[in-house]
Design a protein around this motif. Structure first.
Motif, PDB file in Angstrom:
ATOM      1  N   VAL A   1      28.319 -38.450 -55.397  1.00  0.00           N
ATOM      2  CA  VAL A   1      29.143 -38.364 -53.973  1.00  0.00           C
ATOM      3  C   VAL A   1      30.497 -38.502 -54.208  1.00  0.00           C
ATOM      4  O   VAL A   1      31.052 -39.561 -54.635  1.00  0.00           O
TER       5      VAL A   1
ATOM      6  N   SER B   1      34.159 -37.676 -49.273  1.00  0.00           N
ATOM      7  CA  SER B   1      33.166 -37.887 -48.408  1.00  0.00           C
ATOM      8  C   SER B   1      32.462 -39.268 -48.537  1.00  0.00           C
ATOM      9  O   SER B   1      31.350 -39.468 -47.951  1.00  0.00           O
ATOM     10  N   ARG B   2      33.228 -40.343 -48.874  1.00  0.00           N
ATOM     11  CA  ARG B   2      32.536 -41.502 -48.877  1.00  0.00           C
ATOM     12  C   ARG B   2      33.760 -42.732 -48.331  1.00  0.00           C
ATOM     13  O   ARG B   2      34.974 -42.224 -48.270  1.00  0.00           O
TER      14      ARG B   2
ATOM     15  N   ARG C   1      28.123 -43.713 -47.653  1.00  0.00           N
ATOM     16  CA  ARG C   1      28.309 -42.878 -46.389  1.00  0.00           C
ATOM     17  C   ARG C   1      27.496 -43.819 -45.133  1.00  0.00           C
ATOM     18  O   ARG C   1      26.786 -44.819 -45.210  1.00  0.00           O
TER      19      ARG C   1
ATOM     20  N   LEU D   1      28.688 -39.454 -42.264  1.00  0.00           N
ATOM     21  CA  LEU D   1      30.188 -39.426 -42.457  1.00  0.00           C
ATOM     22  C   LEU D   1      30.630 -40.345 -43.210  1.00  0.00           C
ATOM     23  O   LEU D   1      29.828 -41.162 -43.597  1.00  0.00           O
ATOM     24  N   PRO D   2      31.800 -40.460 -43.851  1.00  0.00           N
ATOM     25  CA  PRO D   2      32.301 -41.928 -44.713  1.00  0.00           C
ATOM     26  C   PRO D   2      31.921 -42.986 -43.876  1.00  0.00           C
ATOM     27  O   PRO D   2      32.134 -43.199 -42.855  1.00  0.00           O
TER      28      PRO D   2
ATOM     29  N   ARG E   1      25.934 -34.466 -52.904  1.00  0.00           N
ATOM     30  CA  ARG E   1      27.270 -33.969 -52.760  1.00  0.00           C
ATOM     31  C   ARG E   1      27.983 -33.704 -51.443  1.00  0.00           C
ATOM     32  O   ARG E   1      29.207 -33.840 -51.166  1.00  0.00           O
ATOM     33  N   GLN E   2      27.232 -32.925 -50.825  1.00  0.00           N
ATOM     34  CA  GLN E   2      27.585 -32.244 -49.421  1.00  0.00           C
ATOM     35  C   GLN E   2      26.821 -33.033 -48.315  1.00  0.00           C
ATOM     36  O   GLN E   2      25.577 -33.448 -48.333  1.00  0.00           O
ATOM     37  N   PRO E   3      27.365 -33.722 -47.423  1.00  0.00           N
ATOM     38  CA  PRO E   3      27.047 -34.443 -46.332  1.00  0.00           C
ATOM     39  C   PRO E   3      25.960 -33.680 -45.418  1.00  0.00           C
ATOM     40  O   PRO E   3      24.837 -34.224 -45.154  1.00  0.00           O
TER      41      PRO E   3
END
Length: 256
Positions: free
Chosen positions: A108, A112-113, A124, A142-143, A231-233
């Motif tokens: 991640v 985004s973290r 997250r 979300l983060p 890797r992608q939320p």
């Protein structure tokens, strides 16, 4: 029975559409079983057992169905069927919201973290809305450093757009304050805060809020969701929907 429920909700194969295309090399049941296997057991895509289709094929379907909205649409239909089978109307009139911080894997990215100082979690945060049965309505990943009240504005806005009959939302004390007045003024939503019992030092199930806590338990019971590896939320959100789909199809198959 579970496969029949899902099969009817999948889009037609490309070869059966006007634009055309090659017939799919693998049966979709095998693909769905592989996605459910990854969700339930938490293995890497590359570690799928050899009796499933190639991992790139499975991931390709997972990504395409997520991007096309197939997963969210399928989840909504199944949730409505469970509600109707329980004697409820298809769309809810009340909901509960909460968040859950989870550790993020090294895959991640930093963008985004974040670090949730209250929970001491670097990763997250999952913001969800559920109905009074605990069935998932919405999820946003979300983060973890984003405040609940900040994320709740977007969550409640989506809830109002997608579920127009919802009039009451239960939440914990972390959502108290200006958010309640904003939701009432701009979204015509009544947020009712369920606070901890005075002197509470251990876990106690609180009215209306316990259903959302149970939903988090259902979600993290699927090992892919015990930690955030995506890797992608958007992929994290898709796995949460798939975890819910597994629960919904099992409930419907038992009722059949």
């Amino acid at each position: 029975m579970e496969w029949e429920l899902i099969e009817a909700l999948l889009p037609p194969e490309a070869c059966a559409t006007v634009t055309g295309g090659h017939p799919e090399a693998w049966h979709r049941r095998d693909v769905v079983d592989a996605i459910r296997y990854v969700t339930d057991n938490g293995c890497k895509w590359r570690s799928l057992p050899a009796d499933f289709p190639p991992w790139k094929t499975v991931y390709g379907f997972f990504a395409r169905w997520r991007q096309a909205g197939v997963v969210a649409s399928m989840h909504r239909v199944l949730r409505e069927r469970v509600r109707v089978a329980a004697g409820r109307r298809p769309d809810p009139t009340a909901a509960a919201i909460d968040s859950q911080s989870v550790k993020a894997d090294a895959t991640v990215g930093k963008a985004s973290r974040g670090y949730d100082a209250g929970k001491r979690v670097n990763g997250r945060k999952r913001h969800i809305a559920v109905d009074t049965m605990g069935l998932l309505l919405l999820v946003m990943v979300l983060p973890a450093d984003m405040q609940d009240r900040t994320a709740a504005r977007d969550l409640l806005l989506r809830l109002r757009i997608l579920f127009g009959h919802v009039a009451v939302v239960w939440a914990d004390g972390g959502y108290a304050g200006k958010l309640t007045a904003w939701a009432d003024t701009f979204l015509d939503l009544s947020i009712r805060i369920v606070r901890k019992i005075a002197g509470q030092t251990t876990f106690i199930t609180l009215p209306r809020r316990w259903v959302v806590e149970r939903t988090f338990a259902w979600t993290t019971n699927k090992r892919r969701n015990a930690r955030d590896y995506e890797r992608q939320p958007a992929n994290s959100e898709a796995f949460i929907y798939w975890a819910s789909i597994i629960t919904l199809t099992r409930r419907l198959s038992k009722q059949a």
